[in-house]
Design a protein around this motif. Structure first.
Motif, mmCIF file in Angstrom:
data_model
loop_
_atom_site.group_PDB
_atom_site.id
_atom_site.type_symbol
_atom_site.label_atom_id
_atom_site.label_comp_id
_atom_site.label_asym_id
_atom_site.label_seq_id
_atom_site.Cartn_x
_atom_site.Cartn_y
_atom_site.Cartn_z
ATOM 1 N N SER A 163 0.816 -1.207 0.000
ATOM 2 C CA SER A 163 0.000 0.000 0.000
ATOM 3 C C SER A 163 0.858 1.270 0.000
ATOM 4 N N HIS A 167 1.095 4.011 -3.108
ATOM 5 C CA HIS A 167 0.805 5.440 -2.997
ATOM 6 C C HIS A 167 2.043 6.287 -3.314
ATOM 7 N N ASP A 184 -1.447 -3.598 -4.463
ATOM 8 C CA ASP A 184 -2.134 -2.984 -3.331
ATOM 9 C C ASP A 184 -3.430 -3.742 -3.020
ATOM 10 N N HIS A 313 -9.620 8.392 2.008
ATOM 11 C CA HIS A 313 -8.644 7.314 1.851
ATOM 12 C C HIS A 313 -7.695 7.220 3.053
ATOM 13 N N HIS A 317 -7.251 4.197 5.609
ATOM 14 C CA HIS A 317 -5.938 3.623 5.934
ATOM 15 C C HIS A 317 -5.764 3.471 7.449
HETATM 16 ZN ZN LIG Z 1 -4.535 3.048 -0.090
#
Ligand SMILES: [Zn+2]
Length: 351
Positions: A163, A167, A184, A313, A317
């Motif tokens: 992840s 990003h 991801d 988002h 997370h």
């Molecule tokens: Zn993410």
């Protein structure tokens, strides 16, 4: 800083593009396709500050030294357009891994997404190492139990590292972002699968047959989710709800063994020794995260106000890390209970 004012948003990129004769204003061929037209708009917006552009051209190699500025949503290329409620603060496309990794330390729409899972990754790596180093005298079947916990930590560490990496390199190029988005999504499936392993292991400790069946089912479902995530269109904004649904469904498949356990052991035992309170909290956080993710709350109500911090988002997370931690706590309690019982299985108990 005062540095950014004098600089064009994209020195290296603009330079590279200006070498290309087609991109010079006035030389553009007639645009037929809407995609071409949008590309032209993007080029135009990147060329606008050309007056500030350094004159070095031609054989000078492209060097990325963090010389870029954040850009608004509307000038992003299509492959970087994901959430139109984040109006500004986006990284421009930067086809350099070095530039992408340096951007971890800059403020833009992905900074919070990167750091939440980078720190989560460090947390679960440490927890995993500590668990593996725990003296064997604290376990009934040390090797087996460490493998079972190891599956959970492997899922968590892979999910969180895929992840934060995704990003980080998301703005590299269409190809790289597509590859890492698949990793991801696969990581989320691995985290869910890994979370089931110690929970099923300890909750159905004395009934290996249902334990094996549930483990097999979650593996089949998890692998199916990973296969679905390899579909190119899965990552597109259009399928945001599909994605939330696939991973929600995978997680909610735990409802079946939960019902089985609660019916067989009774509500009281399920909530006490079965740790269902913690697993329920974990599920609530996970479902909340998926819901905010799918609906893009809060930024949908205040577009442009959550560009950098507290966008859906990031909240998602944080909830993933918190849910995984609560799950680890619940499973650790199950492990402690098993150890306290000295492993013995009583007559008609699942646990
Ligand atoms: Zn993410």
């Amino acid at each position: 800083g005062g540095r950014s004012e004098a600089e064009p948003p994209l020195v290296g990129h603009a330079r590279r593009q200006r070498q290309h004769p087609v991109l010079r204003p006035g030389r553009e061929p007639p645009l037929r396709h809407p995609l071409q037209r949008r590309g032209a708009e993007l080029r135009g917006s990147l060329q606008r500050p050309a007056g500030a552009c350094v004159s070095a051209r031609g054989s000078v190699p492209q060097v990325w030294e963090g010389r870029w500025r954040v850009i608004p949503y509307d000038v992003l290329p299509d492959w970087l357009k994901d959430n139109d409620y984040l109006l500004h603060g986006h990284r421009p496309p930067m086809p350099s891994f070095r530039a992408c990794f340096k951007s971890i330390f800059r403020i833009h729409t992905e900074t919070g997404n990167i750091w939440t899972h980078l720190l989560g990754f460090v947390l679960f790596l440490c927890l995993g190492i500590l668990t593996m180093l725990r003296p064997n005298m604290y376990f009934m079947a040390p090797l087996q139990e460490k493998v079972v916990f190891g599956m959970f930590f492997l899922g968590a560490v892979l999910c969180l590292s895929f992840s934060w990496l995704f990003h980080t390199v998301y703005c590299h190029s269409e190809k790289v972002s597509r590859t890492f988005s698949k990793l991801d999504y696969s990581g989320i499936a691995l985290l869910i699968m890994g979370s089931f392993v110690p929970w099923l292991y300890y909750s159905f400790y004395c009934s290996p047959q249902p334990r094996l069946i549930y483990l097999s089912i979650v593996c089949v479902l998890g692998i199916s989710a990973i296969i679905v995530a390899q579909w190119d269109r899965f990552a597109t904004p259009k399928h945001r709800q599909t994605r939330a649904g696939v991973f929600l469904g995978l997680g909610l498949s735990g409802v079946v063994p939960t019902m089985h356990f609660t019916i067989a052991e009774g509500f009281v035992k399920a909530t006490t020794v079965g740790q269902m309170g913690w697993f329920f909290l974990m599920a609530v956080m996970y479902i909340t995260g998926a819901g905010l993710y799918a609906a893009r709350i809060p930024e949908r109500f205040f577009p442009g106000k959550f560009d950098i911090w507290f966008q859906s988002h990031q909240i998602f997370h944080v909830l993933v890390v918190a849910a995984a931690f609560v799950h680890f706590y619940g499973v650790s309690n199950l492990q402690e209970f098993r150890y306290g019982l000295e492993g013995g299985c009583t007559d008609d108990s699942l646990l």
